[in-house]
Design an enzyme around this catalytic site. Structure first.
Site, short mmCIF file in Angstrom:
data_model
loop_
_atom_site.label_atom_id
_atom_site.label_comp_id
_atom_site.label_asym_id
_atom_site.label_seq_id
_atom_site.Cartn_x
_atom_site.Cartn_y
_atom_site.Cartn_z
N ARG A 25 -14.01 -18.09 3.35
CA ARG A 25 -13.27 -17.83 2.23
C ARG A 25 -12.13 -18.76 1.99
O ARG A 25 -11.91 -19.39 0.69
CB ARG A 25 -12.74 -16.48 2.29
N SER A 75 -18.91 -10.66 -5.62
CA SER A 75 -19.07 -10.45 -4.09
C SER A 75 -19.55 -11.77 -3.36
O SER A 75 -20.46 -12.57 -3.92
CB SER A 75 -19.89 -9.42 -3.78
N ARG A 104 -6.00 -11.04 5.42
CA ARG A 104 -6.67 -9.64 5.48
C ARG A 104 -8.16 -9.65 5.63
O ARG A 104 -8.86 -10.82 4.85
CB ARG A 104 -6.42 -8.54 4.25
N GLY A 141 -1.87 7.53 -0.64
CA GLY A 141 -1.17 8.80 -0.90
C GLY A 141 -1.82 9.64 -0.81
O GLY A 141 -1.41 10.89 -0.49
N GLY A 143 2.34 7.77 -5.66
CA GLY A 143 0.87 6.99 -5.59
C GLY A 143 -0.02 7.98 -5.14
O GLY A 143 0.06 8.46 -3.90
N LEU A 182 -5.91 5.89 -1.94
CA LEU A 182 -6.50 6.21 -0.66
C LEU A 182 -5.18 6.47 0.35
O LEU A 182 -5.13 7.43 0.89
CB LEU A 182 -7.13 5.26 0.02
N SER A 199 -8.82 -3.20 4.55
CA SER A 199 -7.78 -2.46 3.96
C SER A 199 -7.82 -0.97 3.72
O SER A 199 -7.38 -0.08 3.69
CB SER A 199 -7.68 -3.15 2.56
N LEU A 200 -9.07 -0.67 3.53
CA LEU A 200 -9.41 0.81 3.21
C LEU A 200 -9.01 1.62 4.51
O LEU A 200 -8.61 2.52 4.33
CB LEU A 200 -10.96 0.97 2.77
C1 LIG Z 1 -11.99 -5.59 -6.34
C2 LIG Z 1 -11.45 -5.05 -5.10
C3 LIG Z 1 -12.30 -4.91 -4.14
C4 LIG Z 1 -11.89 -4.50 -2.88
N1 LIG Z 1 -12.89 -4.04 -1.93
C5 LIG Z 1 -12.31 -3.73 -0.56
C6 LIG Z 1 -13.53 -3.40 0.47
O1 LIG Z 1 -14.41 -3.57 0.05
N2 LIG Z 1 -12.73 -3.08 1.40
C7 LIG Z 1 -11.36 -2.92 1.76
O2 LIG Z 1 -11.06 -2.56 2.80
N3 LIG Z 1 -10.48 -3.22 0.72
C8 LIG Z 1 -10.92 -3.58 -0.53
N4 LIG Z 1 -10.01 -3.92 -1.37
C9 LIG Z 1 -8.68 -3.37 -1.14
C10 LIG Z 1 -8.41 -2.05 -1.31
O3 LIG Z 1 -9.30 -1.87 -2.32
C11 LIG Z 1 -7.06 -1.95 -1.63
O4 LIG Z 1 -6.08 -2.33 -0.91
C12 LIG Z 1 -6.55 -0.41 -1.48
O5 LIG Z 1 -7.45 0.48 -2.38
C13 LIG Z 1 -5.29 0.04 -1.97
O6 LIG Z 1 -5.08 1.48 -1.93
P1 LIG Z 1 -3.65 1.93 -1.97
O7 LIG Z 1 -3.66 3.56 -1.71
O8 LIG Z 1 -2.60 1.38 -1.01
O9 LIG Z 1 -3.28 1.78 -3.53
P2 LIG Z 1 -3.92 1.97 -4.84
O10 LIG Z 1 -5.00 2.66 -4.81
O11 LIG Z 1 -3.46 0.80 -5.56
O12 LIG Z 1 -3.22 3.30 -5.28
C14 LIG Z 1 -1.96 3.06 -5.92
C15 LIG Z 1 -1.25 4.24 -6.65
O13 LIG Z 1 0.13 4.17 -7.02
C16 LIG Z 1 0.40 4.75 -8.20
N5 LIG Z 1 1.51 4.01 -8.72
C17 LIG Z 1 1.77 2.62 -8.95
N6 LIG Z 1 2.92 2.29 -9.21
C18 LIG Z 1 3.56 3.53 -9.69
C19 LIG Z 1 4.93 3.79 -10.07
N7 LIG Z 1 5.77 3.19 -10.50
N8 LIG Z 1 5.26 4.98 -10.31
C20 LIG Z 1 4.06 5.97 -9.92
N9 LIG Z 1 2.87 5.92 -9.40
C21 LIG Z 1 2.74 4.49 -9.20
C22 LIG Z 1 -0.97 4.33 -8.95
O14 LIG Z 1 -1.04 5.25 -10.06
C23 LIG Z 1 -1.92 4.73 -7.98
O15 LIG Z 1 -2.03 6.07 -7.67
C24 LIG Z 1 -10.44 -4.40 -2.56
C25 LIG Z 1 -9.64 -4.50 -3.61
C26 LIG Z 1 -10.11 -5.15 -4.95
C27 LIG Z 1 -9.01 -5.47 -5.86
#
Ligand SMILES: Cc1cc2nc3c(=O)[nH]c(=O)nc-3n(C[C@H](O)[C@H](O)[C@H](O)COP(=O)(O)OP(=O)(O)OC[C@H]3O[C@@H](n4cnc5c(N)ncnc54)[C@H](O)[C@@H]3O)c2cc1C
Ligand code: SF4
Ligand code: SF4
Ligand code: FES
Lengths: 304, 667
Positions: free
Chosen positions: B298, B251, B414, B15, B10, B13, B419-420
């Site tokens: 919310r 939003s 949350r 990974g 993954g 952010l 989360s970021l």
């Molecule tokens: C619309 C929206 C707005 C948001 N706004 C905010 C905000 O303003 N502030 C905040 O703090 N949070 C916000 N969040 C939450 C935040 O964006 C996410 O929690 C965060 O980006 C998740 O990051 P991550 O690195 O955990 O995973 P992700 O960015 O989801 O990345 C997952 C990775 O895993 C890979 N992957 C998945 N399954 C597999 C598999 N089986 N095999 C290989 N690779 C795989 C994907 O390809 C991807 O590269 C928001 C969420 C949404 C939906």
């Protein structure tokens, strides 16, 4: 190259078409409307491409992604044959990940923000989907855009920080500088600008029988390096050359931009800026890059 | 001895930050992702990232308060030491992202600008236009590309993680993955594997999440023995734009700028909303919450919108649940200036101008607080021991989880913009511990005999082949997914009832049974998205079951988990003595509930694939849990009683050993 699997014709005009009997209209509710699409398919690299037609129940606010989802779900062509679902790329569905570029009614754009109602206004009887033409087709609407990311390596599109330890905040940046940089930083690597560019031509290599994966990779990279970097990469180079730390390797970026396949290949046709879904001021970046390259070339002469 | 090699699954952010840090520390990284990492779901985040900063600090803010807001917002369900460490790292992380070139908005003097987000009084949130997640992701993507050029990182994009490989001692030694173009399988020997695969919104059909957020990787780790924590905690955002393909976020600022939520009093009134007179509209939030109006918190907004559509049948449309969010009374100039970006999203995807026509919105699944259970090592100061191999490690040695797919930081709910931070923090922070773990594993994975990997390879090849030959089945995977999504959305989101949850569990079992009869419509072995989808659908059922079972068993309300049958209503007496008595009784009940339910839910995959659920105490050693009384009738009286009890406990020298506080569990 293109063969048609089905007979064309029998348009009944009007948009979208009314329910044909074989779609099981249940008789009492409002007649279901249908959207027609024709998709240019290709089973694998090197295979012949062919058209296939589908008919999809119309839903309000549909976009091209919902059409493709429905195509996958029904896995049946318009004439009722069972066909493999069409392959395509998508992820965010809100025009920010850059996955879903394709040629829709002949124009390069993002499938997720292409609304069916608008497309039907453009061509009432049928929506046409084709893969991008400047990248090798992997299957159906999926293309290999590895070259696009490789261009980012060529122009060193990053800030050369020492490390990720704590050294306090980054440099102070004026709001004007931020407002200048931000639009460039929103490039989603979709490749629309490359598809539209007359100078960006397709590079498609096939791995030879006797070639190792690494050798093939090296040959591919060399071919990419000789081709045009593309508007997106020129713009990224300008983004980082405008950043107080990014600027520290500005010369390396200008070296890349003035090497083979660099800015001199751009014919200034400005097709790129017209199709960018993020309205990135590409012509401004190109003009800046051109000026910077000239100044740098002159400076190099005097430094010698 | 061979160099350590780490496999990161993954490239969101989490990974990418782990990859960057590991490469910098000299480790060779393989980075596997379903999509090019730059296209990961993290690009969707709009709002911003939280940290204490020089401005808020001078207004009385500090890392402790950020920590406290986070655990209070999460209804105290998180272990506190990791949250404390994260809040402490916040300023450093935002500084780092600033150095990496993220174009944060600026003040006239050139400092980072900040905004205020829900759940805090301070302007802690740094932001880059309306695309903060995209900008953060890109700057990490750029650094990782740099390491790729240096030869430290190898990316495997369009690859699917299928299962972790464990040795005889139960230690993770790598993984089996599949190339989604050629459909070839490959074993990746690794001295540690980090799962960073994000949320699981697709369990609910459509959500605000991206299409790869299907939870498959996590489900596969769970089936291999990794525990899953707090699965029943799913955040639902009150305002999203319902779409045939996705529910796009609208939003909160739309309501902040005066947006009014209403429904026609006549169910499914066919008239143009602009032609419906005021007297025939119900502004139900303003009517029910005169004090807060459309800006109720919310979770309340979510519940009310859900309720008016499902229980009162007042949805604007008949076939699709939605209410109006109306901005048409606000001057166009104000809208353009303050809400330009987000209104454009609505216009772009709905083809309707929200400045002229009221928007249609409905709550949508947005975030999974639960995720893979991970460990940590608590330090003497209440934070974490940096470099400990236990940090972010699942119960399988050598297998790590970070980002949205771990359960560690957000408890029962949350806070916005947290989360970021948790994604980048967990990625950066885990790296030295992962390396320590690699060094402790004895023989390097690269030196392992291929036998270890062969059985995994064969199992996955067989699983794949078995799907491919199923062309004659009578079930359609896309229809099944829709049914699963509808079911989960109906019973396991906003309002939960035990009878519905129990029935839904049985229904998921039968959907899973039907999945076994799925026909794939493509039996080819080249870029076969059909079989990949069918496979990932199969992996949704184990997760759906643990969400439902966790929710069924948890008989209380906490954060995003709301069961009306177990709600604690406010107090209504007017007589002071009676009022006092009720407040005492309320606090007694709160304490009893805390003792019973302030526990992490831990699901392990049983032999038949059914979740086996146990509960673990939560480490609340830094600050004791307290009731969240926001908007509750009689809240002041309850608060008085609560404070008296806390003071009494402190006088008794018991400050951190109140009845509700447990000693460190895993820390
Ligand atoms: C619309 C929206 C707005 C948001 N706004 C905010 C905000 O303003 N502030 C905040 O703090 N949070 C916000 N969040 C939450 C935040 O964006 C996410 O929690 C965060 O980006 C998740 O990051 P991550 O690195 O955990 O995973 P992700 O960015 O989801 O990345 C997952 C990775 O895993 C890979 N992957 C998945 N399954 C597999 C598999 N089986 N095999 C290989 N690779 C795989 C994907 O390809 C991807 O590269 C928001 C969420 C949404 C939906
Ligand atoms: S301006 Fe340059 S980059 Fe843009 S389309 Fe024309 S040739 Fe291509
Ligand atoms: S510059 Fe525009 S068109 Fe080109 S890749 Fe970036 S976003 Fe796409
Ligand atoms: S799916 Fe992300 S841009 Fe279209």
């Amino acid at each position: 190259m293109i063969r048609s699997v089905e007979s064309t014709g029998h348009h009944d005009g009007g948009q979208p078409s009314q329910s044909p009997a074989d779609h099981g209209g249940n008789g009492h509710s409002a007649p279901q409307r249908f959207v027609r699409v024709r998709i240019l398919r290709q089973d694998a690299p090197g295979e012949e491409s062919y058209w296939e037609r589908f008919e999809i129940p119309y839903v309000a606010n549909m976009n091209v992604i919902s059409i493709l989802q429905q195509v996958a779900a029904q896995a049946k062509s318009r004439d009722g044959r069972r066909v493999a679902p069409v392959a395509w790329d998508c992820n965010c569905l809100e025009e920010v990940c850059g996955s879903c570029t394709m040629l829709i009614n002949g124009r390069t754009r993002m499938a997720c923000s292409a609304l069916v109602d608008r497309l039907l206004d453009e061509s009432a009887d049928e929506i046409e989907l084709r893969p991008m033409s400047k990248f090798p087709v992997v299957r159906d609407l999926v293309v290999d855009r590895g070259r696009l990311f490789h261009s980012l390596e060529r122009v060193k599109a990053w800030v050369p920080v020492d490390d990720s330890y704590d050294h306090g905040p980054g440099p102070r940046i004026s709001p004007e500088n931020q407002e200048d940089a931000y639009p460039l930083a929103t490039c989603i690597s979709c490749g629309c600008c490359l598809e539209a560019c007359p100078q960006f031509t397709k590079i498609e290599l096939v791995r030879r029988e006797d070639e190792s994966a690494d050798d093939f990779e090296a040959r591919r990279t060399a071919a990419f390096d000789a081709g045009f970097v593309g508007a997106h990469a020129i713009s990224q180079a300008m983004l980082f050359n405008g950043h107080p730390t990014g600027k520290m390797i500005a010369d390396e970026r200008l070296t890349a931009l003035t090497a083979q396949g660099g800015i001199q290949m751009c014919g200034n046709a400005q097709n790129c800026v017209a199709v960018c879904p993020k309205s990135i001021p590409l012509t401004r970046s190109i003009a800046r890059a051109g000026r910077a390259a000239t100044v740098w070339a002159i400076r190099k002469i005097f430094d010698r | 001895m061979a160099q350590p090699r780490v496999l990161v699954i993954g490239g969101g952010l989490a990974g990418l930050s782990a990859t960057m840090r590991l490469a910098e520390l000299g480790v060779q990284v393989d980075l596997v992702s379903l999509v090019p990492v730059k296209r990961s779901h993290s690009v969707c985040a709009q709002g911003g990232i939280n940290s204490v900063n020089s401005l808020t600090r001078q207004q009385g803010d500090n890392e402790w308060k950020h920590f406290d807001d986070t655990v209070y917002g999460g209804d105290f369900l998180q272990h506190q030491p990791p949250v404390k460490e994260m809040a402490d790292w916040g300023p450093r992380i935002v500084d780092l992202m600033d150095r990496l070139g993220v174009p944060f908005n600026r003040t006239p003097e050139g400092f980072r600008d900040q905004r205020r987000f829900g759940g805090t009084l301070f302007k802690r949130t740094a932001f880059a236009g309306a695309t903060t997640g995209q900008q953060l992701l890109y700057s990490l993507d750029e650094q990782v590309r740099r390491w790729e050029v240096e030869g430290k990182v190898k990316k495997w994009e369009f690859w699917d993680f299928l299962e972790p490989v464990l040795d005889d001692a139960g230690r993770c030694r790598g993984a089996i993955c599949q190339d989604l173009v050629t459909m070839q399988f490959r074993a990746f020997p690794a001295d540690a594997v980090i799962i960073a695969t994000g949320g699981c919104g697709l369990l609910f059909g459509r959500s605000t999440m991206s299409m790869v957020c299907n939870g498959s990787a996590v489900s596969r780790a769970y089936r291999a023995g990794a525990w899953y924590g707090n699965g029943e905690f799913i955040q639902v955002h009150p305002t999203a734009i319902p779409g045939a393909d996705k529910l796009r976020l609208m939003s909160e600022s739309a309501r902040g700028e005066g947006g009014r939520v209403w429904v026609p009093k006549t169910p499914h009134d066919p008239r143009d909303p602009r032609d419906i007179p005021e007297s025939e509209r119900s502004y139900f939030l303003e009517e029910r919450y005169p004090k807060y109006g459309n800006l109720v918190p919310r979770d309340i907004a979510t519940r009310e919108i859900f309720d008016i559509c499902t229980n009162e049948g007042l949805s604007v449309e008949k076939d699709r649940l939605c209410v109006y969010l109306d901005l048409t009374h606000v001057p166009r100039e104000t809208l353009d200036r303050k809400l330009g970006g987000i209104l454009e999203i609505y216009e772009k995807f709905q083809g309707v101008d929200p400045r002229v026509v009221p928007m249609k919105i409905f709550p949508a699944v947005h975030y999974s607080m639960g995720g893979l259970w991970v460990d940590y090592e608590k330090s003497s100061t209440g934070g974490l021991v940096e470099g400990s191999p236990r940090n972010q490690q699942t119960n399988i040695p050598g297998l790590y989880a970070i980002g949205e797919c771990d359960y560690q930081y957000h408890g029962a709910n949350r806070l916005g913009a947290n989360s970021l931070l948790s994604c980048i923090f967990s990625g950066l922070f885990c790296a030295p511990g992962v390396i320590a773990s690699c060094d402790s594993g004895g023989k390097k994975a690269a030196e392992e005999s291929s036998r270890l990997f062969d059985s995994g390879l064969r199992r996955e090849e067989e699983r794949h082949r078995a799907l491919l030959v199923r062309t004659a089945g009578d079930e359609n995977p896309y229809d099944l997914h829709q049914q699963l999504g509808n079911l989960m959305t109906r019973v396991a989101t906003v309002v939960r009832r035990n009878d519905q949850l129990a029935a839904a569990y049985a229904e998921v079992c039968s959907l899973e049974e039907r999945w076994r009869r799925c026909a794939v419509s493509d039996s080819g072995n080249w870029t076969n998205q059909n079989v990949v989808f069918t496979k990932s659908l199969g992996d949704m059922f184990p997760l759906a079951k643990l969400v439902l079972k966790g929710a069924l068993q948890r008989d209380e309300c906490r954060g995003a988990h709301y069961k009306p049958d177990f709600a604690m209503p406010g107090i209504h007496a007017t007589d002071p003595v009676e009022k006092r008595r009720e407040a005492e009784a309320w606090c007694d009940r709160f304490e009893a509930n805390t003792r019973r339910w302030l526990k992490s839910t831990v699901a392990a995959c049983g032999p038949g694939g059914e979740p086996e659920i146990s509960y673990q105490d939560v480490d609340t050693s830094l600050t004791p849990p307290r009731p969240r009384l926001y908007g509750l009738v009689g809240g002041e009286e309850i608060e008085d009683v609560w404070k008296e009890r806390q003071n009494a406990a402190t006088v008794g020298g018991n400050a951190h050993k109140g009845p509700a506080a447990f000693a460190g569990a895993t820390g």
